[in-house]
Design an enzyme around this catalytic site. Structure first.
Site: not given
Lengths: 256, 282
Positions: B115, B51
């Site tokens: 993730h 991100y």
């Protein structure tokens, strides 16, 4: 003294060539990119097509309706190993019990034997996969196909021009027959194809996906080879559904 | 009204709703958003290296803590280990956890998630997460974007059950099998994209509209409440403080069994984030 008009002409030629190269670079880059995940929200396809574009391209022009739930990641010049890597990256486009269709096209030697990946294949892959394959500085390279993948770009332009100026079907039919059809060649070819199909089959089985392998047998050699591969897959617990067709258009009835 | 918490299998308390920060990296906008969220009562924030906002978040939290607006103990910070980190470290991700702590300017993470379950490094990375958990720099650990087979493989290989599993979940992708397995194993499920970006087929659903009207709530509130009532913690994203207010008000009503069943029946295994594109070989 150097004539002024020659200088202007050279300057214009360089400028126009530069502009054309930049445009072409961009066109090839955009046209080989996979769909944008957050922009293109189509999901849950029935079929995912891999393999020779010669075949799939030809099918695309027949019965568009029938292919509404079909997603094709077939590309010219991709080999079966490339298809396997693309499958790993793209299979989530399929619905939960969707079907992978892998074409083994004997009319395209590249589809069967070539090693390595071309520009369009690399565009399809995840950065982690590219890194595993030893593709260094891939982001820069992928941004400049004309510079780093000139052979692919030449082929791309050739296909586009042929498609534009000749019958579309003509280039999609494909050309080239298998050469060097001695026993050793046949054994090696069967072995390589069988190995990839087994890997694809195992991959699909773990993910509860169906697999149809379609052999496009352009001649007697190809038919024999296909039969040999199908026979060797028979003992597999997760053996795929296999078909042999002589004419690519027969695939439509297999998918219907 | 405070946002309620749920107890994880390791007895850590986690807020029942989380603010995600994907696609947020403008410092000023993010600062305003987090400040509003904290004022409204949100305590849990989710980020990841991909991100590209860990450093920005770190400076914001440091500033807010220094200003006395919040304490570290009030916050519940979630970070992740990305695929490239698993690859580059061959699963030994300790240095990346330390880098995350440094960027976020904290000395522990409340929750660390893997993730994507890259098959080559999943078990080794999980073992490294367990080590980080035991050392205390990470209070809880978990997985993201997994199916039952990934979860079972990790548990079977390491005999260490995740505290949390975060997946894309919404009425169009109810993940009933995984949610049931998580419940059986004592794992809390987190749902990202909890309202599926309110795409047409969801926002135009007469079922959602009917239930919203029945309860006098917005469609978004009904969907968020569906997560809560099915035992799942939503992780949502917004840039608007009105949305923060709206979703805070999901803790003062309940959906009945018939509502829950009708919403769950909208499932069509539709996903915004295609797992294989985030994780080849998924």
């Amino acid at each position: 003294m150097f004539p002024f008009w020659i200088a202007v002409t050279i300057f214009l030629a360089i400028t126009l060539s530069g502009y054309a190269c930049i445009r072409l670079n961009r066109v090839i880059q955009i046209n080989t990119e996979p769909p944008r995940m957050l922009g293109d929200l189509r999901r849950n396809f029935d079929y995912l097509l891999l393999g020779s574009t010669n075949v799939w391209g030809r099918c695309h022009f027949v019965g568009e309706e029938a292919f509404a739930r079909v997603l094709s990641f077939a590309q010219p010049l991709r080999n079966l190993w490339g298809d396997y890597l693309v499958l790993q990256h793209m299979h989530s486009y399929l619905k939960s019990d969707g079907i992978v269709v892998l074409t083994v096209d004997y009319a395209s030697q590249n589809n069967l034997q070539a090693k390595g990946l071309n520009y369009a294949d690399l565009q399809m892959l995840h950065p982690v996969t590219l890194s595993s394959l030893g593709q260094r500085a891939y982001q820069r390279k992928l941004a400049y196909p004309l510079l780093y993948f000139p052979n692919y770009c030449l082929g791309y332009v050739y296909y586009i021009l042929v498609a534009k100026f000749k019958s579309r079907r003509r280039w999609l039919v494909g050309s080239g027959k298998i050469t060097g059809k001695d026993a050793t060649y046949q054994q090696n070819l069967s072995g390589e194809i069988t190995q990839i199909i087994k890997r694809v089959s195992e991959f699909c089985d773990i993910r509860s996906l169906g697999l149809k392998v379609i052999f496009i047998a352009c001649d007697e050699f190809a038919s024999e080879n296909s039969l040999e591969i199908i026979e060797s897959l028979r003992s597999e617990s997760n053996r795929p559904e296999c078909h042999i067709v002589e004419d690519p258009e027969q695939i439509i009835s297999i998918l219907a | 009204m405070n946002i309620p918490t749920v107890k994880l299998r390791n007895n850590v308390e986690m807020p029942r709703i989380v603010l995600g920060t994907f696609q947020h990296n403008n410092r000023d906008e993010l600062r305003d958003l987090i400040k509003s969220a904290l004022q409204i009562g949100y305590r849990a924030f989710d980020t990841a290296p991909s991100y590209r906002n860990e450093e920005v978040l770190g400076s914001i939290f440091e500033e807010l803590i220094a200003d006395g607006e919040v304490t570290r103990g009030d916050l519940f910070l979630i970070d992740k280990i990305d695929g490239w980190q698993m690859q580059q470290s061959n699963g030994n991700i300790t240095e990346y956890v330390e880098a995350a702590l440094s960027k976020l300017r904290v000395n522990y993470l409340d929750l660390l998630l893997i993730h994507w379950p890259f098959p080559e490094w999943l078990v080794k990375t999980w073992e490294s997460c367990i080590a980080a958990n035991k050392s205390g720099i990470v209070k809880s650990i978990g997985l993201c974007n997994v199916h039952e087979r990934h979860l079972l493989s990790v548990v079977d290989n390491t005999e260490f059950t995740p505290d949390v599993v975060q997946v894309e979940r919404h009425p169009l992708n109810s993940m009933s099998g995984l949610v049931a397995l998580n419940e059986e194993l004592g794992i809390i499920t987190q749902a990202y994209s909890p309202v599926c970006r309110m795409i047409d087929k969801l926002s135009s659903s007469p079922i959602i509209a009917g239930i919203a009207e029945k309860h006098g709530r917005s469609k978004g509130q009904v969907i968020m409440r569906w997560h809560i009532d099915t035992g799942v913690v939503p992780v949502f994203m917004t840039t608007r403080s009105e949305r923060l207010e709206e979703y805070k008000k999901i803790f003062d009503f309940h959906l009945d069994a018939s509502d829950l069943s009708k919403i769950s029946m909208l499932n069509e295994n539709y996903k915004i984030f295609l797992e294989s594109r985030g994780c080849p070989g998924f």
